[in-house]
Design an enzyme around this catalytic site. Structure first.
Site, PDB file in Angstrom:
ATOM      1  N   ASP A   1     -11.549   2.332   3.849  1.00  0.00           N
ATOM      2  CA  ASP A   1     -11.852   0.806   3.962  1.00  0.00           C
ATOM      3  C   ASP A   1     -13.339   0.891   3.476  1.00  0.00           C
ATOM      4  O   ASP A   1     -13.826  -0.323   3.424  1.00  0.00           O
ATOM      5  CB  ASP A   1     -11.361   0.199   5.016  1.00  0.00           C
ATOM      6  CG  ASP A   1     -10.231  -0.726   4.603  1.00  0.00           C
ATOM      7  OD1 ASP A   1      -9.903  -1.000   3.438  1.00  0.00           O
ATOM      8  OD2 ASP A   1      -9.369  -1.308   5.392  1.00  0.00           O
TER       9      ASP A   1
ATOM     10  N   GLN B   1      -4.920  -1.846   9.463  1.00  0.00           N
ATOM     11  CA  GLN B   1      -4.830  -2.987   8.822  1.00  0.00           C
ATOM     12  C   GLN B   1      -5.470  -4.136   9.612  1.00  0.00           C
ATOM     13  O   GLN B   1      -5.222  -4.369  10.880  1.00  0.00           O
ATOM     14  CB  GLN B   1      -3.245  -3.398   8.634  1.00  0.00           C
ATOM     15  CG  GLN B   1      -2.878  -4.543   7.816  1.00  0.00           C
ATOM     16  CD  GLN B   1      -3.484  -4.488   6.341  1.00  0.00           C
ATOM     17  OE1 GLN B   1      -3.290  -3.392   5.608  1.00  0.00           O
ATOM     18  NE2 GLN B   1      -4.013  -5.493   5.802  1.00  0.00           N
TER      19      GLN B   1
ATOM     20  N   LYS C   1       0.933  -1.057  -0.061  1.00  0.00           N
ATOM     21  CA  LYS C   1      -0.028   0.077   0.042  1.00  0.00           C
ATOM     22  C   LYS C   1       0.876   1.310  -0.203  1.00  0.00           C
ATOM     23  O   LYS C   1       0.487   2.248  -0.624  1.00  0.00           O
ATOM     24  CB  LYS C   1      -0.981  -0.142   1.281  1.00  0.00           C
ATOM     25  CG  LYS C   1      -2.231  -1.031   1.170  1.00  0.00           C
ATOM     26  CD  LYS C   1      -2.799  -1.260   2.327  1.00  0.00           C
ATOM     27  CE  LYS C   1      -3.896  -2.542   2.021  1.00  0.00           C
ATOM     28  NZ  LYS C   1      -4.452  -2.864   3.192  1.00  0.00           N
TER      29      LYS C   1
END
Ligand code: NDP
Length: 304
Positions: A120, A97, A53
């Protein structure tokens, strides 16, 4: 023989769109978008995802801010980090994460992210907006899959779509997005009866179960579009011999290296029946990161 839906190539195109948009912002005297990535603990897979990422941020000109916290981080310390990032005026996106080490509660943590920075798309507000068909930050994987299906000209209106898996990060949002595009959608899960028969009805089949090679070629309707979201590492030769019967390269890799990555669909078998299919790797995986950076840009632009 199926057309290959090249997720890697499409992700590259999405990243290029992000890069040129960031460049245009900077030329206009605006700041670059910024993505904060929070990693708790040292899960090797999570470390790789975070590294990828950050690399994608660098490639597109998005600024990344990493917060690495020890495995033993308490819920209150993690929350304090989130709240600080919520308040930071130059942070546009916050990604925690997952999975989080035990006993941290991912749902409780995600709910504390500012919904405007929830890249997200997992905050209940953003999931509610999706439910209502309104604009908001949407989960990266299904959002990017839709972006690719549209780019390949896949017709969804009036088609039968079957989504295998009902997670909040992939299955459910995927189903809602297909519904939004006028498909007739069925969601299947581990208690669904007669999965093969259900799959055979699907013009569009999305597999997101995390079950290596569960979907056989004979389950696929001729000409169907197959999107394989699953990413599984197979190490057992017996399983490999069964699911890679028509995928000799995968079997060779398994024998040579002791493990191989594959999706939820038996690619070699499905390839002979489907109209179009995503490979694993090189299908949905790269799209997810591209979707994340698209969301970061969108969050930045929406925040003005
Ligand atoms: P989850 O484990 O959260 O959900 C899996 C879903 O599949 C559940 O709804 C489960 O049903 C269902 N399921 C499991 N086994 C069966 C079965 N035998 N028959 C029917 N349904 C079944 O997984 P995620 O949604 O997070 O991820 C799914 C897969 O996608 C994983 O392989 C993951 O690695 C991959 N993934 C890939 C991404 C990418 O970028 N390519 C991004 C995110 C995920 P139930 O609810 O009844 O338990």
């Amino acid at each position: 023989m199926a057309q290959i839906l090249d997720g890697k190539a499409h992700a590259d195109r999405m990243l290029e769109v992000v890069r040129t948009s960031v460049e245009a912002r900077i030329s206009a005297g605006l700041r670059a978008p910024c993505l904060a990535v929070v990693l708790v603990g040292e899960n090797p897979a999570s470390q790789v995802y975070v590294k990828n990422k950050v690399a994608a941020c660098i490639r597109t000109g998005i600024r990344s801010l990493e917060r690495f916290l020890p495995e033993t981080t308490s819920s209150s310390t993690l929350l304090a980090t989130i709240l600080q990032l919520n308040e930071a005026p130059d942070v546009d996106g916050i990604l925690v994460q997952l999975p989080l080490p035990k006993p941290l509660d991912a749902k409780a943590i995600v709910q504390r992210i500012d919904p405007a920075k929830d890249v997200d798309g997992l905050h209940p507000l953003n999931q509610g907006l999706l439910f209502q068909g309104q604009k908001g930050l949407r989960p990266c994987t299904p959002n990017a899959v839709m972006n690719m299906l549209k780019a390949y000209g896949v017709v969804m209106q009036g088609k039968r779509a079957v989504v295998l898996g009902r997670s909040e990060i992939v299955g459910k949002p995927m189903a809602l997005m297909l519904l939004e595009e006028q498909a007739t959608v069925t969601i299947a899960h581990s208690r669904t009866l007669d999965l093969p028969a259900l799959c055979r009805e699907a013009d569009i089949l999305v597999a997101a179960m995390g079950q290596p090679g569960l979907v056989e070629g004979s389950w696929i309707k001729p000409g169907a579009v197959v999107v394989d979201v699953g990413i599984n590492r197979v190490e057992k030769l017996g399983l490999g011999e069964r699911i890679f019967a028509k995928d000799p390269k995968k079997l060779e890799t398994l024998k040579a290296k002791g493990s191989v990555l594959c999706g939820d669909v038996r690619y070699g078998e499905a390839f002979e029946v489907a109209g179009a299919i995503t490979p694993v790797p090189g299908g949905v995986g790269p799209l997810t990161i591209a979707g994340l950076l698209m969301n970061t840009l969108q969050a930045c632009e929406a925040r003005g």
